[in-house]
Design a protein around this motif. Structure first.
Motif, PDB file in Angstrom:
ATOM      1  N   ARG A 242      -0.728  -2.214  -4.164  1.00 41.78           N
ATOM      2  CA  ARG A 242      -0.767  -3.107  -5.650  1.00 41.78           C
ATOM      3  C   ARG A 242       0.339  -3.853  -5.699  1.00 41.78           C
ATOM      4  NH1 ARG A 242       0.668   1.478 -10.370  1.00 41.78           N
ATOM      5  NH2 ARG A 242      -1.385   2.894  -9.926  1.00 41.78           N
ATOM      6  N   SER A 243       0.087  -4.855  -5.785  1.00 41.55           N
ATOM      7  CA  SER A 243       0.984  -6.131  -6.272  1.00 41.55           C
ATOM      8  C   SER A 243       2.639  -5.826  -6.694  1.00 41.55           C
ATOM      9  CB  SER A 243       0.855  -7.234  -7.271  1.00 41.55           C
ATOM     10  OG  SER A 243       0.280  -6.954  -8.174  1.00 41.55           O
ATOM     11  N   ARG A 244       3.687  -6.675  -6.700  1.00 35.71           N
ATOM     12  CA  ARG A 244       4.880  -5.651  -6.529  1.00 35.71           C
ATOM     13  C   ARG A 244       4.925  -5.686  -9.011  1.00 35.71           C
ATOM     14  NH1 ARG A 244      10.299  -5.513  -4.663  1.00 35.71           N
ATOM     15  NH2 ARG A 244       9.129  -6.692  -2.812  1.00 35.71           N
TER      16      ARG A 244
ATOM     17  N   ASP B  59       2.057   0.487   4.124  1.00 35.76           N
ATOM     18  CA  ASP B  59       1.831  -0.979   4.405  1.00 35.76           C
ATOM     19  C   ASP B  59       2.394  -2.402   3.134  1.00 35.76           C
ATOM     20  OD1 ASP B  59       1.257  -3.163   6.399  1.00 35.76           O
ATOM     21  OD2 ASP B  59      -1.205  -3.198   6.459  1.00 35.76           O
ATOM     22  N   ARG B  60       2.309  -3.683   3.513  1.00 31.79           N
ATOM     23  CA  ARG B  60       2.248  -4.792   3.230  1.00 31.79           C
ATOM     24  C   ARG B  60       1.968  -5.441   3.728  1.00 31.79           C
ATOM     25  NH1 ARG B  60       9.204  -3.801   3.434  1.00 31.79           N
ATOM     26  NH2 ARG B  60       8.875  -5.945   0.947  1.00 31.79           N
TER      27      ARG B  60
ATOM     28  N   GLU C 226       0.783  -1.069   0.025  1.00 26.56           N
ATOM     29  CA  GLU C 226       0.053   0.104  -0.613  1.00 26.56           C
ATOM     30  C   GLU C 226       0.720   1.274  -0.024  1.00 26.56           C
ATOM     31  OE1 GLU C 226      -3.779   1.269   2.361  1.00 26.56           O
ATOM     32  OE2 GLU C 226      -2.652   0.484   3.362  1.00 26.56           O
ATOM     33  N   LEU C 227       0.350   1.827  -0.885  1.00 26.44           N
ATOM     34  CA  LEU C 227       2.106   3.481  -1.245  1.00 26.44           C
ATOM     35  C   LEU C 227       1.464   4.663  -1.928  1.00 26.44           C
ATOM     36  CD1 LEU C 227       4.725   1.655  -4.177  1.00 26.44           C
ATOM     37  CD2 LEU C 227       4.153   1.254  -1.724  1.00 26.44           C
ATOM     38  N   ALA C 228       1.615   5.703  -1.112  1.00 23.20           N
ATOM     39  CA  ALA C 228       1.436   7.176  -1.103  1.00 23.20           C
ATOM     40  C   ALA C 228       2.638   7.745  -1.879  1.00 23.20           C
ATOM     41  CB  ALA C 228       0.846   7.844  -0.312  1.00 23.20           C
TER      42      ALA C 228
END
Length: 439
Positions: free
Chosen positions: A243-245, A281-282, A184-186
């Motif tokens: 998003r997945s890697r 998060d991951r 989970e990215l920003a």
């Protein structure tokens, strides 16, 4: 007819929940008439100070709903004016190239919004008006969103090509890309002009470093994103979601290897500009998934819209063809005679399709059909389709599944990167004159 990054379904699903954020309740209240001023000139059109004020009010309302601290007023105004400029440039290009959204398409989109929120059209209209959102303004906003989505599909997504060699290289050099791990990215994006001078570049790097320093000192990431980011999601705190890697740009995928949840990357450089990424998060990480997938054997007839054939006419043409099939005509022969897809030479035969092989609109309709059934006309980014399902089977597709996943991941990566690059080029060639609002 393969998968592309279509965002229209997300736009439509979010439209109602965002309505009060986009159009605050007081926007519909009558105001005293005041003399308007020009905030910016974009090619041969103007953005008025009133438009800018409304957009600022909408953004403040949205930030308050999200609980995001507001950036300074002058910073917020500058950020939103630049977004208005870029939006206006895209809409001008759409008009100049005769890209339109007809009434039938708009009505279907609004029906989907109402349905996704378990409302009738009348209930949706009443809910919006209760929140101070006029029905005509809501319709205009949805029309604009559809138009911008179609512009991206035409100018960027439909031109993306992924070769077998690229898939081979991806699988050979990204062993963990399909592991199932998600992030989970920003992010914060500071766009860099294609022909930026050394002085411009120095100023943009300084801006990025200032944003990074504010983050290092404990400032809220969402607030910094709203103050500095040029990305469309800036007012949402720069949130990219899970998003997945394999769906991350290579630059981001490499950066998150070194990050723990809550940490922020250094300033990164790509062809689109300067980036700062935060790992929120991951999760996951164990590659599993079924070894067998259900595949569908299908045919289709594609009718593309154009300046002389609008959506309603394309849909009507397919309804006529469907009636002929129901009355005994050969779907394959009609596909040879009428389909605009390359598969027409094979009677519209698409072969055996695995999940993810086609765009979502096509796949959802196809999956709802039983063998032998013919769909109603369905629209995708490629045009209008009539679909016939011939058979289904379970197939061991472990290797094929990996290749398809890699191909789709590469397509999404390329599309996202190409879109940012396309926006930068569009902005660079757009004449923009900023005004003080006193003219």
């Amino acid at each position: 007819m393969r998968r592309i990054s279509s965002r229209l379904s997300l736009v439509l699903f979010a439209a109602l929940s965002c309505a009060t954020a986009l159009f605050p309740a007081h926007a519909a209240n009558p105001r005293s008439v005041e003399v308007d001023h020009i905030a910016a000139v974009v090619n041969n059109e103007v953005i008025t100070a009133r438009e800018l004020r409304e957009r600022v009010e909408q953004a403040i309302h949205q930030l308050n709903r999200q609980g995001t601290p507001q950036p300074p007023a002058d910073v917020l105004e500058r950020q939103l004016l630049e977004r208005l400029v870029l939006e206006r440039a895209q809409l001008q290009l759409a008009r100049e190239t005769s890209l339109q959204v007809d009434e039938a398409t708009l009505e279907r989109a609004i029906a989907r919004i109402a349905e996704s929120n378990r409302l009738t059209i009348a209930q949706l209209q009443a809910a919006l008006e209760k929140d101070g959102v006029s029905w005509s303004r809501f319709r205009d906003n949805i029309r604009t969103e559809i138009l911008l989505t179609r512009l991206r599909e035409r100018e960027v997504d439909n031109r993306i090509v992924v070769t077998d060699a690229e898939v081979d290289n991806f699988l050979a050099n990204n062993a963990d890309a399909l592991s199932g791990e998600e992030f989970e990215l920003a992010h914060i994006l500071i766009r860099v002009p294609e022909a930026a001078t050394q002085q411009q570049m120095a100023g943009l790097v300084a801006r990025a470093e200032t944003a990074k320093q504010r983050l290092n000192s404990g400032d809220d990431f969402a607030r910094v994103a709203a103050s500095y980011s040029d990305a469309p999601d800036a007012m949402n705190g720069g949130a990219l979601g899970w998003r997945s890697r394999d769906r991350l740009p290579p630059l981001f995928a490499e950066a998150v290897r070194e990050l723990s949840p809550g940490s922020v990357s250094p300033v990164l450089r790509s062809s689109a500009g300067l980036h700062i990424v935060k790992l929120l998060d991951r999760r996951g990480g164990a590659a599993a998934g079924p070894q067998q997938l259900e595949q569908t054997r299908a045919r289709h007839i594609l009718i593309r819209t154009s300046e002389i054939l609008n959506d309603s006419e394309a849909e009507s043409r397919l309804l006529g063809l469907r009636e002929r099939v129901v009355n005994g005509a050969s779907f394959a022969e009609l596909a040879k005679a009428h389909s605009a897809d390359l598969s027409s030479a094979k009677g519209g035969d698409l072969g055996w399709l695995s999940p993810g092989d086609t765009v979502p609109e096509f796949e959802r309709t196809m999956n709802a059909l039983k063998p032998g059934e013919v769909s109603a006309p369905v629209r995708s980014p490629f045009g209008w389709h009539l679909i016939q399902v011939e058979a289904r089977r379970l197939q061991d597709v472990s290797d094929e599944r990996k290749r398809n996943a890699a191909r789709n991941a590469l397509r999404e990566r390329k599309a996202d990167e190409a879109f940012e690059d396309w926006l930068r080029q569009l902005r660079d060639r757009t004449y923009v004159e900023y005004r003080t609002g006193k003219e």
